[in-house]
Design an enzyme around this catalytic site. Structure first.
Site, mmCIF file in Angstrom:
data_model
loop_
_atom_site.group_PDB
_atom_site.id
_atom_site.type_symbol
_atom_site.label_atom_id
_atom_site.label_comp_id
_atom_site.label_asym_id
_atom_site.label_seq_id
_atom_site.Cartn_x
_atom_site.Cartn_y
_atom_site.Cartn_z
ATOM 1 N N GLN A 10 0.628 0.940 1.774
ATOM 2 C CA GLN A 10 1.477 0.730 0.601
ATOM 3 C C GLN A 10 2.566 1.800 0.505
ATOM 4 O O GLN A 10 2.334 2.958 0.846
ATOM 5 C CB GLN A 10 0.620 0.759 -0.666
ATOM 6 C CG GLN A 10 1.168 -0.155 -1.729
ATOM 7 C CD GLN A 10 0.096 -0.594 -2.711
ATOM 8 O OE1 GLN A 10 -1.022 -0.834 -2.316
ATOM 9 N NE2 GLN A 10 0.442 -0.696 -3.953
ATOM 10 N N SER A 95 -4.912 2.678 5.113
ATOM 11 C CA SER A 95 -5.403 2.056 3.880
ATOM 12 C C SER A 95 -5.395 0.531 4.020
ATOM 13 O O SER A 95 -6.132 -0.005 4.848
ATOM 14 C CB SER A 95 -4.583 2.547 2.684
ATOM 15 O OG SER A 95 -5.155 2.102 1.465
ATOM 16 N N LEU A 96 -4.557 -0.199 3.265
ATOM 17 C CA LEU A 96 -4.535 -1.662 3.410
ATOM 18 C C LEU A 96 -4.189 -2.054 4.841
ATOM 19 O O LEU A 96 -4.563 -3.147 5.312
ATOM 20 C CB LEU A 96 -3.525 -2.297 2.450
ATOM 21 C CG LEU A 96 -2.054 -2.299 2.879
ATOM 22 C CD1 LEU A 96 -1.696 -3.561 3.653
ATOM 23 C CD2 LEU A 96 -1.139 -2.146 1.709
ATOM 24 N N ARG A 120 -8.128 -7.225 -3.442
ATOM 25 C CA ARG A 120 -8.192 -5.758 -3.391
ATOM 26 C C ARG A 120 -7.126 -5.154 -4.295
ATOM 27 O O ARG A 120 -7.390 -4.226 -5.062
ATOM 28 C CB ARG A 120 -7.996 -5.306 -1.936
ATOM 29 C CG ARG A 120 -8.152 -3.813 -1.678
ATOM 30 C CD ARG A 120 -7.993 -3.583 -0.172
ATOM 31 N NE ARG A 120 -8.178 -2.193 0.226
ATOM 32 C CZ ARG A 120 -7.218 -1.299 0.353
ATOM 33 N NH1 ARG A 120 -5.963 -1.640 0.057
ATOM 34 N NH2 ARG A 120 -7.474 -0.065 0.751
ATOM 35 N N HIS A 210 -7.991 5.481 -3.746
ATOM 36 C CA HIS A 210 -8.812 6.314 -2.865
ATOM 37 C C HIS A 210 -9.412 7.528 -3.580
ATOM 38 O O HIS A 210 -9.306 8.657 -3.116
ATOM 39 C CB HIS A 210 -8.012 6.752 -1.626
ATOM 40 C CG HIS A 210 -7.601 5.600 -0.782
ATOM 41 N ND1 HIS A 210 -8.502 4.844 -0.058
ATOM 42 C CD2 HIS A 210 -6.387 5.016 -0.582
ATOM 43 C CE1 HIS A 210 -7.858 3.872 0.557
ATOM 44 N NE2 HIS A 210 -6.585 3.939 0.250
ATOM 45 N N GLN A 259 -13.956 2.547 2.021
ATOM 46 C CA GLN A 259 -12.556 2.958 2.120
ATOM 47 C C GLN A 259 -11.860 2.966 0.757
ATOM 48 O O GLN A 259 -10.939 3.751 0.519
ATOM 49 C CB GLN A 259 -11.849 1.996 3.084
ATOM 50 C CG GLN A 259 -10.456 2.390 3.480
ATOM 51 C CD GLN A 259 -9.525 1.191 3.462
ATOM 52 O OE1 GLN A 259 -9.405 0.511 2.457
ATOM 53 N NE2 GLN A 259 -8.872 0.945 4.581
#
Length: 319
Positions: A10, A95-96, A120, A210, A259
């Site tokens: 992101q 991440s994503l 998500r 996170h 995660q």
């Protein structure tokens, strides 16, 4: 030279993303159409035209970034005859971007990945009330410094109450991102200069990703991933949580749940991939954030971005 593909997270989204790719290649158009259908939304129109505020919403940005990345890969495969399993040693995503990496490696099909990322994004947004969480980038900070800063900032000096503030991303090259309750992040930002950290910048994000505050989102993803079909990847995936290869579908599910609240160990992921012999890294999709980080984390390696028709053609010619 061993090649690794990496996939952005992101912050790399921008209006216009994927538009030239879709105009130039039928394979890219098919990806965007499939994602639109899976989400029952014209996400591609939002990607191509904006507005930026709507594209930046977490629930839109996450599937959009994955769609752009996979569109690039499908163009390489269909236009250039590129064989991921034969030519790429490892994949990883920030991440994503880990979902993009898993989709590239055929662990997820495209529609499943789009729906998981939509969920998500929505779950991460709902995990904390608006305005209660924050994130900040610490520039010129090492991981131990950032952890010490978070530990010191976690207690409200007036009430003595403990609040969440944790390391969200260890990006390497002196860039660490922290995340947590807004007041605790603000205290960390204010204390950063005295802790010897060059610069602390609050980030324009809609939720504190996170960190432990994302526990409700982790629970939602656990339920969704339990139901999702996950295949063994055709190329090993280096996971954010462990900075190690993951191939077993149950392990992949577990790592994706962890995660959501865990630190993205990007510096360690790149170090692990370099130690496993990768000396050429290609960032597939929007922006060049990971390509920039690569220069700091693996200065001996070659790094390039592939997101536009010209970059696709240049990469295929280089093979």
């Amino acid at each position: 030279m061993a090649l690794a593909f990496v996939f952005p997270g992101q912050g790399s989204q921008a209006p216009g993303m994927g538009r030239d790719l879709a105009a130039a290649f039928p394979a890219a158009r098919e990806v965007f159409e499939e994602v639109d259908e899976a989400l029952r939304q014209k996400l591609s129109k939002l990607m191509f035209e904006g507005p930026a505020e709507e594209l930046t919403l977490t629930a839109n940005a996450q599937p959009a970034l994955m769609a752009h990345s996979i569109a690039v890969l499908r163009v390489l495969e269909q236009e250039g005859g590129f064989d991921l399993a034969a030519r790429v040693a490892l994949v990883a995503g920030h991440s994503l971007g880990e979902y993009s990496a898993l989709t590239a490696a055929r662990a997820f099909d495209l529609s499943t990945a789009a729906r998981l990322l939509r969920l998500r994004g929505e779950a991460m947004q709902k995990a904390t009330p608006p305005g209660t969480g924050a994130m900040a980038a610490l520039l010129g900070a090492e991981l131990d410094q950032a952890r010490a800063l978070c530990a010191a900032a976690a207690t409200d000096p007036e009430t003595g109450k403990a609040e969440v503030v944790e390391v969200a991303n260890d990006n390497g090259g002196g860039q660490v991102v922290i995340s947590g309750a807004k007041a605790a992040v603000d205290r960390a930002v204010a204390a950063a200069p005295a802790a010897g950290i060059k610069r602390a910048l609050p980030l324009p994000v809609s939720a504190p990703f996170h960190c432990a505050l994302m526990a409700p989102a982790a629970a939602a993803m656990g339920e969704a991933l339990e139901r999702a079909a996950v295949n063994p990847p055709v190329v090993p995936v280096v996971a954010n949580v462990t900075a190690a290869k993951a191939a077993d579908p149950d392990e992949i599910r577990d790592l994706l749940v962890r995660q959501v609240t865990a630190t993205v160990r990007w510096r360690d992921c790149i170090a692990a991939m370099a130690a496993m012999g990768c000396d050429r890294f290609a960032e597939l999709g929007a922006g060049r954030v990971l390509t920039g980080l690569m220069k700091r984390n693996a200065p001996e390696a070659t790094a390039l971005a592939i997101g536009t028709p010209a970059e696709v053609e240049a990469f295929l010619k280089s093979l």
